[in-house]
Design an enzyme around this catalytic site. Structure first.
Site, PDB file in Angstrom:
ATOM      1  N   GLN A  57       2.088 -10.827  10.827  1.00 18.24           N
ATOM      2  CA  GLN A  57       2.087  -9.590  10.185  1.00 18.24           C
ATOM      3  C   GLN A  57       1.185  -8.298  10.434  1.00 18.24           C
ATOM      4  O   GLN A  57       1.492  -7.350  10.686  1.00 18.24           O
ATOM      5  CB  GLN A  57       2.184 -10.023   8.476  1.00 18.24           C
ATOM      6  CG  GLN A  57       2.638  -8.705   7.797  1.00 18.24           C
ATOM      7  CD  GLN A  57       1.933  -8.649   6.433  1.00 18.24           C
ATOM      8  OE1 GLN A  57       0.843  -8.057   6.386  1.00 18.24           O
ATOM      9  NE2 GLN A  57       2.438  -9.029   5.537  1.00 18.24           N
ATOM     10  N   SER A  74       4.642  -5.690   3.218  1.00 19.68           N
ATOM     11  CA  SER A  74       3.354  -5.742   3.825  1.00 19.68           C
ATOM     12  C   SER A  74       2.156  -6.215   3.035  1.00 19.68           C
ATOM     13  O   SER A  74       2.355  -7.413   2.795  1.00 19.68           O
ATOM     14  CB  SER A  74       2.995  -4.031   4.154  1.00 19.68           C
ATOM     15  OG  SER A  74       1.946  -4.152   4.796  1.00 19.68           O
ATOM     16  N   LEU A  75       1.330  -5.576   2.311  1.00 23.42           N
ATOM     17  CA  LEU A  75       0.397  -6.343   1.495  1.00 23.42           C
ATOM     18  C   LEU A  75       1.149  -7.177   0.510  1.00 23.42           C
ATOM     19  O   LEU A  75       0.579  -8.214  -0.065  1.00 23.42           O
ATOM     20  CB  LEU A  75      -0.351  -5.058   0.716  1.00 23.42           C
ATOM     21  CG  LEU A  75      -1.594  -5.721  -0.230  1.00 23.42           C
ATOM     22  CD1 LEU A  75      -2.315  -6.774   0.305  1.00 23.42           C
ATOM     23  CD2 LEU A  75      -1.979  -4.586  -1.027  1.00 23.42           C
ATOM     24  N   HIS A 132       0.310  -2.694  11.689  1.00 26.07           N
ATOM     25  CA  HIS A 132       1.440  -3.350  12.124  1.00 26.07           C
ATOM     26  C   HIS A 132       2.095  -2.991  13.509  1.00 26.07           C
ATOM     27  O   HIS A 132       3.067  -2.589  13.555  1.00 26.07           O
ATOM     28  CB  HIS A 132       2.886  -2.928  11.038  1.00 26.07           C
ATOM     29  CG  HIS A 132       2.308  -3.416   9.710  1.00 26.07           C
ATOM     30  ND1 HIS A 132       2.457  -4.743   9.454  1.00 26.07           N
ATOM     31  CD2 HIS A 132       2.357  -2.733   8.472  1.00 26.07           C
ATOM     32  CE1 HIS A 132       1.962  -4.980   8.069  1.00 26.07           C
ATOM     33  NE2 HIS A 132       1.938  -3.579   7.671  1.00 26.07           N
ATOM     34  N   GLN A 135       0.986  -1.252  -0.020  1.00 30.82           N
ATOM     35  CA  GLN A 135       0.184  -0.034  -0.125  1.00 30.82           C
ATOM     36  C   GLN A 135       0.828   1.265  -0.021  1.00 30.82           C
ATOM     37  O   GLN A 135       1.664   1.337   0.835  1.00 30.82           O
ATOM     38  CB  GLN A 135      -0.965  -0.078   1.263  1.00 30.82           C
ATOM     39  CG  GLN A 135      -2.115   0.917   1.166  1.00 30.82           C
ATOM     40  CD  GLN A 135      -2.886   0.602   2.211  1.00 30.82           C
ATOM     41  OE1 GLN A 135      -2.974  -0.658   2.802  1.00 30.82           O
ATOM     42  NE2 GLN A 135      -4.109   1.654   2.382  1.00 30.82           N
ATOM     43  N   ARG A 177      -9.006  -8.620   4.581  1.00 31.94           N
ATOM     44  CA  ARG A 177      -7.955  -7.823   5.284  1.00 31.94           C
ATOM     45  C   ARG A 177      -8.042  -6.700   4.918  1.00 31.94           C
ATOM     46  O   ARG A 177      -8.168  -5.649   6.170  1.00 31.94           O
ATOM     47  CB  ARG A 177      -6.757  -8.310   4.975  1.00 31.94           C
ATOM     48  CG  ARG A 177      -5.217  -7.519   5.447  1.00 31.94           C
ATOM     49  CD  ARG A 177      -3.875  -7.783   4.653  1.00 31.94           C
ATOM     50  NE  ARG A 177      -2.892  -7.579   5.249  1.00 31.94           N
ATOM     51  CZ  ARG A 177      -2.115  -6.469   4.888  1.00 31.94           C
ATOM     52  NH1 ARG A 177      -2.577  -5.578   4.134  1.00 31.94           N
ATOM     53  NH2 ARG A 177      -1.069  -6.140   5.533  1.00 31.94           N
TER      54      ARG A 177
END
Length: 294
Positions: free
Chosen positions: A239, A90-91, A190, A11, A115
């Site tokens: 995560q 991340s994503l 996070h 993202q 998510r």
């Protein structure tokens, strides 16, 4: 032998028009149509409309996953092989897991959709990117404040902190940084503040079958390469509340003798970080169907 790694952005890398020429390919057209069936809205239309809407977590995450998945399939179709390692920021870890065939495109998209929905509803947190910092000073300040954490360890001089607004502001008042950029997100991603969201997500994740990866995956919370399905699922769950250890991921790839790194997806954030962390690596960006001939 030259070792190659594919890395996938998360993202923040989204951009209007990132679907570009992908829809002109049969693979791309098929994936966009399948995505619309699953999501109930069009990734193509979302990527072509206003930036504010595309930047909303609810839409950003599925759009990036679909675009990156199409690029993966085009690379496999045209180049005929995968690299020695994959990793995602991340994503982007979902795209890496799809590339390693840990789950199907459809299963991955459903996970990303849920998510995104959960993260879009998160509230009460703040995230700020810090550039050119005194790292020792930052680590010391974080150690003294339980309400803010290091969310993204991107490079020696670029990090993201995440926590309650008051705690994040306290860190900003203590730590010197050349630039401090608040991120346009709804919650403290996070970080432990995502624990309730993570618990809701776990129920969904438990229902999805993971297979053994066909190439080793380096995960955000643990950059040790693995192909083990159970371990990869555990790491993906962690995560949600854990630090994105991207600096360590790049250093591990270098340790594994990776000499070429290709960022698959829109933008060049990850190759930019690699230049600062592993300047000896050969770097390439692939964001269009026309660039998938390796």
């Amino acid at each position: 032998m030259t070792k190659l790694a594919f890395v996938f952005p998360g993202q923040g890398s989204q951009t209007i028009g990132m679907e570009a020429d992908l829809v002109e390919t049969s693979l791309g057209k098929e994936k966009f149509e399948k995505a619309e069936e699953i999501l109930g809205w069009s990734v193509l239309e979302t990527c072509r409309q206003d930036e504010a809407n595309l930047s909303r977590t609810l839409y950003t995450q599925p759009c990036l996953y679909v675009v990156e998945s199409i690029l993966i399939d085009l690379l496999l179709d045209k180049a005929g092989y995968l690299p020695q390692y994959v990793a995602g920021h991340s994503l982007g870890e979902y795209s890496a897991l799809y590339a390693a065939r840990v789950f199907s495109f459809e299963a991955g998209l459903r996970l990303v959709q849920q998510r995104a929905k959960l993260m879009d509803t998160a509230a009460g947190g703040k995230m700020v990117a810090l550039m050119k910092i005194d790292r020792a000073q930052l680590d010391s300040a974080l150690d003294k404040n339980n309400d803010v954490v290091l969310a993204n360890d991107n490079s020696p001089q670029q990090v993201v902190i995440s926590g309650t607004p008051e705690a994040v502001d306290s860190i900003l008042s203590e730590v010197k940084a050349k630039r401090a950029v608040p991120l346009n997100v709804s919650g403290a991603f996070h970080s432990p503040l995502m624990a309730s969201v993570a618990q809701d997500y776990k129920q969904l994740l438990d229902e999805v079958s993971f297979g053994e990866a066909i190439v080793p995956v380096l995960s955000n919370v643990n950059p040790t390469p693995t192909i083990d399905a159970t371990e990869l699922k555990t790491r993906l769950m962690e995560q949600m509340t854990g630090t994105v250890r991207w600096r360590e991921t790049l250093l591990k790839l270098a340790e594994e003798d990776v000499s070429q790194l290709i960022e698959v997806g829109p933008g060049n954030v990850l190759t930019g970080l690699c230049k600062r962390t592993c300047p000896e690596m050969e770097l390439q960006n692939i964001s269009r169907a026309a660039e998938c001939q390796l």
